[in-house]
Structure formats: structure tokens, C-alpha cells
Design an enzyme around this catalytic site. Structure first.
Site, PDB file in Angstrom:
ATOM      1  N   TYR A  33       0.819  -1.201   0.000  1.00 38.39           N
ATOM      2  CA  TYR A  33       0.000   0.000   0.000  1.00 38.39           C
ATOM      3  C   TYR A  33       0.858   1.257   0.000  1.00 38.39           C
ATOM      4  CZ  TYR A  33       0.966   0.908   4.982  1.00 38.39           C
ATOM      5  OH  TYR A  33       1.571   1.202   6.171  1.00 38.39           O
ATOM      6  N   ARG A  52       8.195   4.012  -4.818  1.00 38.70           N
ATOM      7  CA  ARG A  52       8.222   3.016  -3.725  1.00 38.70           C
ATOM      8  C   ARG A  52       7.198   1.919  -3.973  1.00 38.70           C
ATOM      9  NH1 ARG A  52       7.454   5.158   2.251  1.00 38.70           N
ATOM     10  NH2 ARG A  52       5.346   5.481   1.478  1.00 38.70           N
ATOM     11  N   ARG A 100      -8.353 -20.062  -2.075  1.00 35.38           N
ATOM     12  CA  ARG A 100      -7.288 -19.955  -1.078  1.00 35.38           C
ATOM     13  C   ARG A 100      -6.242 -21.049  -1.227  1.00 35.38           C
ATOM     14  NH1 ARG A 100      -5.479 -21.408   3.846  1.00 35.38           N
ATOM     15  NH2 ARG A 100      -4.568 -19.736   5.090  1.00 35.38           N
ATOM     16  N   HIS A 102      -1.698 -21.166  -0.574  1.00 33.01           N
ATOM     17  CA  HIS A 102      -0.518 -20.333  -0.327  1.00 33.01           C
ATOM     18  C   HIS A 102       0.244 -19.993  -1.615  1.00 33.01           C
ATOM     19  CE1 HIS A 102      -1.438 -21.432   3.745  1.00 33.01           C
ATOM     20  NE2 HIS A 102      -0.446 -20.698   4.219  1.00 33.01           N
ATOM     21  N   LYS A 147       6.497  -2.014   1.721  1.00 40.55           N
ATOM     22  CA  LYS A 147       5.341  -1.406   2.396  1.00 40.55           C
ATOM     23  C   LYS A 147       4.164  -2.377   2.316  1.00 40.55           C
ATOM     24  CE  LYS A 147       3.277   3.145   3.146  1.00 40.55           C
ATOM     25  NZ  LYS A 147       3.384   3.108   4.599  1.00 40.55           N
ATOM     26  N   GLU A 180      12.361   2.157  13.972  1.00 41.77           N
ATOM     27  CA  GLU A 180      11.467   3.226  13.501  1.00 41.77           C
ATOM     28  C   GLU A 180      10.205   3.167  14.354  1.00 41.77           C
ATOM     29  OE1 GLU A 180       9.949   2.543   9.507  1.00 41.77           O
ATOM     30  OE2 GLU A 180      10.066   0.379   9.805  1.00 41.77           O
ATOM     31  N   LEU A 205      11.137   0.917   6.910  1.00 40.04           N
ATOM     32  CA  LEU A 205      10.537   1.421   5.682  1.00 40.04           C
ATOM     33  C   LEU A 205      11.234   2.723   5.303  1.00 40.04           C
ATOM     34  CD1 LEU A 205       8.168   1.004   3.639  1.00 40.04           C
ATOM     35  CD2 LEU A 205       7.061   2.855   4.891  1.00 40.04           C
TER      36      LEU A 205
HETATM   37  N1  PDD Z   1       2.925   4.921   7.472  1.00 39.07           N
HETATM   38  N2  PDD Z   1       7.622   3.542   8.803  1.00 39.07           N
HETATM   39  C1  PDD Z   1       6.486   2.835   8.811  1.00 39.07           C
HETATM   40  C2  PDD Z   1       6.492   1.478   9.449  1.00 39.07           C
HETATM   41  C3  PDD Z   1       5.314   3.365   8.227  1.00 39.07           C
HETATM   42  O1  PDD Z   1       4.172   2.656   8.230  1.00 39.07           O
HETATM   43  C4  PDD Z   1       5.362   4.658   7.660  1.00 39.07           C
HETATM   44  C5  PDD Z   1       4.159   5.296   7.017  1.00 39.07           C
HETATM   45  C6  PDD Z   1       6.573   5.371   7.685  1.00 39.07           C
HETATM   46  C7  PDD Z   1       6.715   6.747   7.082  1.00 39.07           C
HETATM   47  O2  PDD Z   1       6.635   6.694   5.691  1.00 39.07           O
HETATM   48  P1  PDD Z   1       6.110   7.933   4.832  1.00 39.07           P
HETATM   49  O3  PDD Z   1       6.923   9.095   5.233  1.00 39.07           O
HETATM   50  O4  PDD Z   1       6.348   7.501   3.423  1.00 39.07           O
HETATM   51  O5  PDD Z   1       4.644   8.097   5.158  1.00 39.07           O
HETATM   52  C8  PDD Z   1       7.694   4.774   8.258  1.00 39.07           C
HETATM   53  C9  PDD Z   1       1.728   5.324   6.766  1.00 39.07           C
HETATM   54  C10 PDD Z   1       1.524   6.787   6.716  1.00 39.07           C
HETATM   55  C11 PDD Z   1       0.558   4.569   7.350  1.00 39.07           C
HETATM   56  O6  PDD Z   1       0.715   3.373   7.566  1.00 39.07           O
HETATM   57  O7  PDD Z   1      -0.492   5.151   7.560  1.00 39.07           O
END
Ligand code: PDD
Length: 283
Positions: A33, A52, A100, A102, A147, A180, A205
Site C-alpha cells: 500500500y 516506492r 485460497r 498459499h 510497504k 522506527e 521502511l
Molecule cells: N505509514 N515507517 C512505517 C512502518 C510506516 O508505516 C510509515 C508510514 C513510515 C513513514 O513513511 P512515509 O513518510 O512515506 O509516510 C515509516 C503510513 C503513513 C501509514 O501506515 O499510515
């Protein structure tokens, strides 16, 4: 006005839009996403988000649901139908719908869903006074650079933070390193005024906001150190911050209930907040 969602080729009112029960996103979290900020009707840093997205899809061997140009036009059409000048776009691609199993399905087409919401950006109080974080164990898998929609450890950590009255959870690995936040990147500023954040690798991320903030910092002559920092370094930091698309850049003024420095935002983070606002044209 009802929010309009894009779901696999159709624009539908959000409350009646649906995906198939055997969508692999629903059954396996087999998808990726993006969350994209829209200000004044314009998606911001869109190129970085779409780059990304392409990397996440490629890493999981999911075919892009359409060309980049087509995706941009669907995104703009979804925005137009929602008539929100300021918004957060949620864009999700899964491997598709199939019985379904895997194993990757042979014939499934990727599913694309786009929803648009009114944003809850940080309040003036949060920007002026900073926010609190708590540390939590980083229970995630080994490919946090993708992501992925598989966010259960992030959800649990974030819930613990909320229960502790904090905005965010900072995730700590087995070596005591802050990787993070549950949904944001993490930074500290050391006594020499250097901005320190975890390096880009499979443990975090690569945030779009992070990439913009680091670029702005370097252009402004702030020394950037992409190096892991420990919880103890964070406790002893002069300043701290978090960044994400929805949070922008926010000062972190307490960690596990301990004030960072004097408990007020410091000048490096404040400077970067101003530069980021200027980057978005809202300074
Ligand atoms: N989250 N690290 C993680 C684990 C994240 O889920 C996100 C973003 C970031 C920051 O990434 P960016 O600057 O590209 O938004 C870092 C989004 C906003 C969410 O899950 O809602």
C-alpha cells in the site's frame, strides 16, 4: 457527501464498496500500500510514492495493476470525485482474488483499491509542544523495507502507545536499536546538532517524508548521520522527532515518560519542520 472509493475499475460510494472474500490481501495480507498526502488538491511527493509502490510490488513479484500513467489518472479521478482539497489517499494493491492456496495463483489479476479520507494532521499543540512515544519490542518480519499491508505488530505496538497516552511506539530490536515507529520514521539530534536516523535497509521502511526531510536537512547544512541509534542514545538525545506522510515532521519530547532534554522541541527539529512546511508550500 459520500466518499467515493475506486475498486477494481469502478467508482463506488465507500459504504457500499467491497472486495471479494478470497482477495489475497484479505486472506494472506498478500499486498502492498501507499498513503499519499493531498494539499490544495495536489498529491504531494507523488513520484516518490509511486517509485516506492513499484519497488514494493517488484519485491513481492506482484504485477502492477496498470501503467503508472493510468494509475495517476485513476488517482486524480478518485480525488476529483471526492472533492477534498486536503486529503489522505490510501492506495492498496494485492495479488488478486483466487481460491485460497498459499502458492501464487496462475491467473489472478492484481486488485487495486483507492480510498480518500479527510486528513487528521497533527494539531498546533502537537507541533508546538511535541508528542510522547513509548518503546516497544520490534516484532516484525525481516523485510520492513516493503510497504506490506501485513501490519499486525505495528497495530499492537501502536495500541500499546495509545493506552500509555502516547502518539507513537518506537520499535526496538533485540540489540536495543530503535528501528522506527509503528507508522513513522524516528530521529534524534545529538549534542553536536547532528540529525541521526536508522540507515535504509530491510529493518525499516524508507519513508517518503524521511527522504524529503534528509534532503532538506543536507541542503540547509545540517549534518545527517544515517546510523542506528540505541534507546539509551535516544534517552540522552538533545532533540528527537518522528516523520510520516500523515504526521509530517513532529518533535518527540518524551520517550517512555522521560523528557527529551528540557521536554520542549529543540531548534534543529523546529528548523526542519519549517523547511518541510516550505517544501509543501504551506509555510
Ligand atoms: N505509514 N515507517 C512505517 C512502518 C510506516 O508505516 C510509515 C508510514 C513510515 C513513514 O513513511 P512515509 O513518510 O512515506 O509516510 C515509516 C503510513 C503513513 C501509514 O501506515 O499510515
Amino acid at each position: 457527501m459520500a466518499h467515493i472509493a475506486y475498486v477494481n475499475g469502478r467508482y463506488r460510494p465507500l459504504h457500499s464498496a467491497a472486495v471479494a472474500p478470497e482477495d489475497r490481501g484479505y486472506q494472506f495480507a498478500d499486498g502492498v500500500y501507499e498513503v499519499i498526502k493531498v494539499l490544495g488538491g495536489r498529491p504531494r511527493d507523488l513520484e516518490r510514492h509511486l517509485d516506492r509502490l513499484a519497488r514494493s510490488l517488484a519485491a513481492l513479484d506482484i504485477a502492477p495493476p496498470m501503467t503508472r500513467r493510468a494509475l495517476e489518472s485513476v488517482l486524480h479521478e478518485t480525488l476529483r470525485r471526492n472533492q477534498l482539497a486536503n486529503a489522505l489517499v490510501y492506495l492498496q494493491v494485492t495479488r488478486g482474488t483466487a481460491p485460497r492456496n498459499h502458492l501464487f495463483p496462475k491467473r489472478a489479476r492484481p486488485s487495486l483499491v483507492i480510498t480518500v479520507r479527510r486528513p487528521a494532521f497533527p494539531s498546533e499543540r502537537e507541533r508546538e509542544q511535541g508528542v510522547g512515544v513509548i518503546t516497544q519490542p520490534d516484532l516484525r518480519w525481516g523485510r520492513c523495507d516493503i510497504k506490506s499491508i501485513s501490519l499486525l505488530p505495528n497495530v499492537l505496538a501502536r495500541q500499546s502507545a495509545a493506552a500509555a497516552g502516547c502518539r507513537e511506539a518506537w520499535l526496538v530490536d533485540r540489540e536495543g536499536i530503535v528501528t522506527e515507529g509503528s507508522a513513522s520514521n524516528a530521529y534524534i539530534v545529538d549534542a553536536a546538532g547532528r540529525l541521526i536516523t536508522h540507515p535504509l535497509n530491510q529493518r525499516i521502511l524508507g519513508g517518503v517524508t524521511r527522504s524529503v526531510v534528509l534532503q532538506l536537512a543536507r541542503q540547509d547544512g545540517i549534518e545527517v548521520v544515517e546510523q542506528a541509534f540505541s534507546v539509551d542514545q535516544a534517552y540522552a538525545a538533545r532533540e528527537a522527532a518522528l516523520s510520516s506522510t500523515s504526521s509530517w515532521l513532529l518533535p518527540v519530547t518524551s520517550i517512555d515518560g522521560r523528557p527529551v532534554s528540557n521536554g520542549m522541541p529543540g531548534h534543529v527539529v523546529r528548523r526542519l519542520m519549517a523547511l518541510y512546511a516550505a517544501h509543501l508550500g504551506v509555510a
